[in-house]
Write an enzyme that holds these catalytic residues in place. Structure first.
Site, PDB file in Angstrom:
ATOM      1  N   LYS A  22       0.840  -1.207   0.000  1.00 41.35           N
ATOM      2  CA  LYS A  22       0.000   0.000   0.000  1.00 41.35           C
ATOM      3  C   LYS A  22       0.872   1.253   0.000  1.00 41.35           C
ATOM      4  O   LYS A  22       0.655   2.176  -0.792  1.00 41.35           O
ATOM      5  CB  LYS A  22      -0.888   0.002   1.257  1.00 41.35           C
ATOM      6  CG  LYS A  22      -1.521   1.361   1.553  1.00 41.35           C
ATOM      7  CD  LYS A  22      -2.318   1.371   2.847  1.00 41.35           C
ATOM      8  CE  LYS A  22      -1.544   1.623   4.094  1.00 41.35           C
ATOM      9  NZ  LYS A  22      -1.347   3.028   4.482  1.00 41.35           N
ATOM     10  N   ASN A  23       1.865   1.281   0.886  1.00 38.10           N
ATOM     11  CA  ASN A  23       2.614   2.526   1.068  1.00 38.10           C
ATOM     12  C   ASN A  23       3.570   2.821  -0.083  1.00 38.10           C
ATOM     13  O   ASN A  23       4.119   3.916  -0.160  1.00 38.10           O
ATOM     14  CB  ASN A  23       3.351   2.513   2.408  1.00 38.10           C
ATOM     15  CG  ASN A  23       2.364   2.720   3.550  1.00 38.10           C
ATOM     16  OD1 ASN A  23       1.218   3.100   3.319  1.00 38.10           O
ATOM     17  ND2 ASN A  23       2.808   2.456   4.768  1.00 38.10           N
ATOM     18  N   CYS A 118      -3.757  12.869  12.591  1.00 42.71           N
ATOM     19  CA  CYS A 118      -4.504  11.615  12.574  1.00 42.71           C
ATOM     20  C   CYS A 118      -4.292  10.926  13.906  1.00 42.71           C
ATOM     21  O   CYS A 118      -3.589  11.431  14.769  1.00 42.71           O
ATOM     22  CB  CYS A 118      -4.099  10.734  11.405  1.00 42.71           C
ATOM     23  SG  CYS A 118      -2.529   9.957  11.624  1.00 42.71           S
ATOM     24  N   ARG A 123       1.452  14.593  12.913  1.00 41.68           N
ATOM     25  CA  ARG A 123       1.917  14.342  11.546  1.00 41.68           C
ATOM     26  C   ARG A 123       1.892  15.585  10.653  1.00 41.68           C
ATOM     27  O   ARG A 123       1.164  15.653   9.658  1.00 41.68           O
ATOM     28  CB  ARG A 123       1.119  13.196  10.911  1.00 41.68           C
ATOM     29  CG  ARG A 123       1.233  11.918  11.711  1.00 41.68           C
ATOM     30  CD  ARG A 123       0.556  10.768  11.042  1.00 41.68           C
ATOM     31  NE  ARG A 123       1.299  10.234   9.912  1.00 41.68           N
ATOM     32  CZ  ARG A 123       0.821   9.287   9.111  1.00 41.68           C
ATOM     33  NH1 ARG A 123      -0.371   8.810   9.287  1.00 41.68           N
ATOM     34  NH2 ARG A 123       1.553   8.833   8.129  1.00 41.68           N
ATOM     35  N   ASP A 309       5.184   0.440  11.772  1.00 43.04           N
ATOM     36  CA  ASP A 309       3.926  -0.163  11.311  1.00 43.04           C
ATOM     37  C   ASP A 309       3.774  -1.623  11.754  1.00 43.04           C
ATOM     38  O   ASP A 309       2.756  -2.256  11.459  1.00 43.04           O
ATOM     39  CB  ASP A 309       3.818  -0.082   9.780  1.00 43.04           C
ATOM     40  CG  ASP A 309       3.615   1.357   9.292  1.00 43.04           C
ATOM     41  OD1 ASP A 309       3.334   2.232  10.126  1.00 43.04           O
ATOM     42  OD2 ASP A 309       3.758   1.585   8.077  1.00 43.04           O
ATOM     43  N   ARG A 401      -8.426  -0.338   4.946  1.00 42.58           N
ATOM     44  CA  ARG A 401      -7.496   0.614   4.337  1.00 42.58           C
ATOM     45  C   ARG A 401      -6.207  -0.078   3.902  1.00 42.58           C
ATOM     46  O   ARG A 401      -5.533   0.417   3.007  1.00 42.58           O
ATOM     47  CB  ARG A 401      -7.140   1.726   5.338  1.00 42.58           C
ATOM     48  CG  ARG A 401      -8.302   2.621   5.674  1.00 42.58           C
ATOM     49  CD  ARG A 401      -7.830   3.783   6.489  1.00 42.58           C
ATOM     50  NE  ARG A 401      -6.675   4.382   5.848  1.00 42.58           N
ATOM     51  CZ  ARG A 401      -5.768   5.131   6.459  1.00 42.58           C
ATOM     52  NH1 ARG A 401      -5.900   5.392   7.736  1.00 42.58           N
ATOM     53  NH2 ARG A 401      -4.748   5.629   5.808  1.00 42.58           N
TER      54      ARG A 401
END
Ligand code: EPZ
Length: 422
Positions: A22-23, A118, A123, A309, A401
């Protein structure tokens, strides 16, 4: 709102195939805006976040076609419209902010909503903006928007990041590839997703050297052409399944289509905990016997350190270790929201600022818990798989997500997990 129901206690056995990261995919999609030719991305994950960015790219005038069966995404940004990314198409996901650099490079101006904070921390995007300014952009902030212009184009510069930022490094690369002259990024992030982005941009005609090292040098070019590019495999998804297997006694899981060399810090920590980790060229085999886990201290760090993560998932694992472990979070200031939820399952965790002391317990017992962010949610899934009884996890849109087919993959491995539609 949907929830996930898990009846814990099963061992996990079999094979799970990893998707593209995803990233990385999100930045590669933003990079497609830099060319007026078609960009084809394969090994694309099908996630809420990639769909959300597709909406934004379409809003900006790109044609985006996704084939979720084959995992291919085609982006054609020949005719970009007004370079404006409104709040509604940015606020849900910070990576959308990365369109600012490519829009500036292509159109000489852009108006992009600021992403806001968030759940895991404030951030800010100050380093992104400073990097673009160093490249010659004039930026003002007005009513929650970054309004940027570079009427005469961007110009190469020396940019020394005060600390490592994945997003700012990527954003600077995205803007500098079409700048006039040379850009040098010092104290750059080295994550595999940075290298993936550089590989794709270079294949499109960019001249980037040093990606994956502290210093990245970019010689600007006039234009970039279209490309077929395969998204690098998702190291966070890989590590997550590895820890799910490790949390369930008597498990053996092979994780395929992955790059285990991207996760050395995790494998070292898991091995210290007593898990058998066998690395292959594109797969990793995880074996957990019936003996208890040993406690292991970890500290998150920029790559190649222990990934932030994966911190929540590792904490879930350590809740069942035979002793106390210390987990330090150095990247984000508020990334322990899973701790009180894990405690609802019987975990013994004390958080002091950026440090959590996890005292292993004999067993976790199922309970209703709430997902707070993407990785926190999946740590609750791991704990629920290891717990006795039923765990129900609410607010699972966070999971969608970043994890494609999570329930189906875990079910195929032998877990008792299902989504309950409400
Ligand atoms: C990326 O976020 C990932 N997101 C994150 O994954 C990941 O946790 C993080 O990198 C670190 O590996 C995406 O790639 C979409 P940073 P990013 O800039 O780029 C501070 C997930 O769960 N900072 O490296 O935003 C920042 O607040 C997500 O998939 C500034 O102060 O991370 C943080 O404390 C969560 N100013 C630190 O730097 C800035 O301008 C590192 O953030 C930029 C960052």
């Amino acid at each position: 709102m949907d929830s996930i129901l898990i009846k814990g206690g099963n061992s996990l056995n079999g094979n799970v195939r990893i998707t593209g990261a995803k990233n990385s995919a999100l930045k590669l999609m933003a990079a497609a805006l830099l060319s007026d030719e078609a960009v084809y991305l394969s090994n694309m994950p099908d996630l809420a976040d990639t769909r959300f960015l597709s909406h934004l790219l379409r809003h900006l005038g790109a044609e985006v076609h996704s084939n979720t069966e084959t995992g291919c995404l085609q982006i054609m940004a020949a005719n970009l419209g007004e370079p404006e990314a409104p709040y509604d198409l940015v606020r849900k996901m910070r990576a959308t902010f990365n369109v600012l650099g490519p829009l500036l490079a292509r159109k000489g101006r852009a108006r992009v909503s600021l992403p806001g904070g968030c759940a895991i921390g404030a951030r800010p995007v100050d380093l992104h903006l400073q990097a673009l300014e160093a490249l010659g952009a004039q930026i003002k902030l007005d009513q929650g928007y970054a309004i940027a212009k570079a009427p005469d184009g961007l110009t190469g510069a020396n940019i020394n990041f005060p600390f490592v930022s994945v997003g700012a490094t990527e954003h600077a690369m995205l803007a500098a590839v079409l700048a006039r002259g040379e850009t040098v990024l010092s104290n750059a992030a080295k994550e595999p997703e940075i290298t993936d982005l550089a590989n794709m941009l270079n294949a499109m005609g960019a001249r980037i050297a040093g990606a994956g090292q502290d210093t990245i040098t970019i010689a600007g070019v006039d234009s970039l052409h279209g490309i077929d590019h395969e998204v690098v495999s998702d190291r966070i998804e890989t590590g997550t399944y590895a820890m799910a297997a490790a949390a369930c006694p008597d498990s053996e899981v092979t994780i395929s289509n992955c790059q285990p060399e991207h996760l050395e810090a995790l494998w070292a920590a898991m091995q210290r905990s007593g898990i058998e980790v066998t690395l292959g060229p594109n797969e990793v085999n995880i074996k957990r016997g019936t003996e208890s886990l040993k406690p292991v201290d970890i500290e998150t760090a920029a790559w190649p350190g222990f990934a932030t993560d994966l911190q929540a998932q590792f904490m879930a694992l350590m809740t069942l270790a035979d002793g106390a472990s210390i987990i330090r979070e150095t990247i984000f200031e508020n990334r322990f929201m899973h701790a009180p939820e894990l405690s609802r399952l019987g975990a013994d965790i004390t958080v002091h600022g950026r440090e959590a002391v996890v005292r292993g317990v004999k067993e976790l017992t199922g309970a209703p818990v709430m997902a707070t962010d993407l990785r926190a949610s999946v740590s609750l899934v791991i704990a629920g798989l290891a717990a006795s009884g039923s765990t129900s996890i609410s607010r699972v849109y966070h999971l969608d997500r970043g994890f494609q087919n999570l329930e189906a993959n875990l079910t195929a491995l032998g877990a008792n997990i299902r989504r309950v539609k409400n």
